[in-house]
Design an enzyme around this catalytic site. Structure first.
Site, mmCIF file in Angstrom:
data_model
loop_
_atom_site.group_PDB
_atom_site.id
_atom_site.type_symbol
_atom_site.label_atom_id
_atom_site.label_comp_id
_atom_site.label_asym_id
_atom_site.label_seq_id
_atom_site.Cartn_x
_atom_site.Cartn_y
_atom_site.Cartn_z
ATOM 1 N N SER A 131 0.228 -1.171 10.092
ATOM 2 C CA SER A 131 -0.971 -0.195 9.684
ATOM 3 C C SER A 131 -0.601 0.839 8.510
ATOM 4 C CB SER A 131 -1.540 0.593 10.981
ATOM 5 O OG SER A 131 -2.348 1.549 10.372
ATOM 6 N N HIS A 327 -14.377 -3.880 10.756
ATOM 7 C CA HIS A 327 -13.307 -2.664 11.314
ATOM 8 C C HIS A 327 -13.519 -2.236 12.622
ATOM 9 C CE1 HIS A 327 -10.462 -0.052 9.043
ATOM 10 N NE2 HIS A 327 -10.583 0.694 10.207
#
Length: 431
Positions: A131, A327
């Site tokens: 991430s 998302h």
């Protein structure tokens, strides 16, 4: 009991053998129970951040309802005693069509955060997408993975110099692709976090990729030096003090500065302020992709593609792959469901580049449906985050092994022996 061929049978055998001795799985093996247990055991901020979606969370619900519109039609009397769940992506043969998608601020759910996820991914052999909003610098997570595959997520900052630095670090850390997330050029309207007044990044959480970056640190130092006098501040509260201590600890971990010194330094607060100002750039367009390609040798994958015209344009621009994604329903409420968008994107792209999928994946059976609709592989998100929150590295590993095991069994029980056999003919639309 003897272990038969296939990851699913091996996973079952391990669970049932342990059961003979009274040992049960570390975390629930079905998503609903997993999420329910996470809600019971995690604090409100941690649970709300991972579970939450945009607006009324209609997109989250749509992502799941889209799976309910498809049914698998099993075939029988086929030899499925040996099955191959592997796929190839960017020259790497993977044991299963599953990746661990990027989830930010994992320190909210477990202190080992991304490091525990990296170890679990490496143990299973599936790629982890680091991430951009990690709690552990990418060099440390990469170091825990050995030669196992890893990719890097990129949020396009307002500083191109920072973007270039992150790309260089990803290459140096052995990442095999960069996943440019396009659906978060601004943070979506997330009521669960808003109602709690909670943004982890404002507390110095989930910004380790930044605080470990030399370009970002220079920007922080420049801001601290140039900062104008502050207006009179409200009287400190317990929450405010805790926030400042948290920022100081985060800066201390990233830089080695003693916590006591960090508490007196303007740098921890400046780091948060610089991050909030630099986080993402709403002005990026297709024209910027050429600059990105000139700054990295890694395959470039665009995440957040839902319209077939955007998929066609991505191919024309020389992109190496796309991820069909909402998302996780966290950005646009009332969006088309990711699975509903998948077939049109696949048709638009053809065989020219791989199409990956996320948003709504909860099980191995879900992975099979996504692959039958044309995805090359699927990204897990919330399931492994809950596994992390409940049992750390062991919880992540079990969730991933459970998903892959169920995928293997579902593949065989529907009469198939390889991922390439999955087509839309395997499915029937029931709604």
């Amino acid at each position: 009991m003897t272990s038969a061929a296939g990851t699913g049978r091996r996973r079952q055998d391990a669970v049932y053998r342990a059961g003979v001795y009274g040992r049960h799985p570390r975390v629930p093996t079905v998503y609903r129970a997993l999420a329910r247990e996470a809600r019971r055991r995690l604090d409100a901020r941690a649970y709300g951040y991972v579970a939450g979606g945009a607006g009324d969370e209609a997109t989250q619900r749509a992502d799941r309802m889209a799976f309910d519109a498809w049914s698998v039609v099993p075939r029988v009397l086929r030899d499925v005693s040996r099955r191959d769940t592997s796929v190839e992506l960017f020259g790497r043969r993977l044991p299963a069509p599953v990746l661990l998608g990027p989830v930010g601020a994992l320190e909210l759910v477990h202190p080992e955060a991304d490091l525990a996820v990296a170890r679990a991914a490496a143990a299973v052999g599936v790629p982890m997408v680091f991430s951009n909003q990690a709690s552990v610098p990418l060099e440390i997570t990469a170091g825990a993975m050995g030669d196992s595959p890893r990719w890097m997520q990129l949020y396009w900052s307002t500083s191109d110099e920072l973007v270039e630095s992150l790309l260089g670090r990803a290459e140096a850390a052995g990442c095999e692709a960069v996943v440019v997330t396009l659906d978060t050029t601004m943070l979506g309207w997330r009521p669960r976090d808003l109602d709690l007044g909670h943004l982890p990044f404002a507390l110095g959480k989930g910004i380790a990729q930044y605080t470990s970056d030399p370009v970002f640190r220079r920007l922080v130092e420049q801001r601290a030096v140039a900062a104008p006098p502050r207006d009179p501040q409200p009287r400190p509260t317990v929450s405010a003090v805790r926030a400042m201590v948290g920022m100081a600890r985060a800066w201390s971990t990233a830089t080695g500065m003693p916590v006591r010194e960090a508490l007196r330094s303007p740098l921890p607060r400046a780091a948060v302020e610089v991050f909030l100002g630099i986080y993402s750039r709403p002005s990026i367009t297709w024209a910027d992709l050429a600059w990105l390609r000139s700054r990295t040798t890694l395959p470039v994958v665009l995440k957040g593609v839902l319209h077939p015209d955007d998929a066609r344009r991505a191919v024309e621009e020389g992109v190496d792959g796309v991820v069909v994604s909402t998302h996780g329903g966290r950005q646009v409420d009332r969006s088309i469901a990711s699975l509903d968008a998948l077939p049109d994107v696949v048709d638009a792209v053809g065989d020219r580049i791989p199409v990956l999928f996320d948003s709504g994946i909860r099980s191995g059976a879900d992975v099979l449906v996504a692959l039958a609709l044309g995805a090359r592989a699927a990204l897990l998100g919330r399931p492994y985050a809950w596994g992390l929150g409940l049992a750390g590295e062991a919880g992540v590993r079990q969730v991933v092994e459970d998903v892959i095991g169920e995928f293997d069994l579902t593949l065989g029980l529907t009469g198939h022996t390889a991922v390439g056999q999955l087509t839309r003919e395997v499915l029937r639309r029931t709604r």
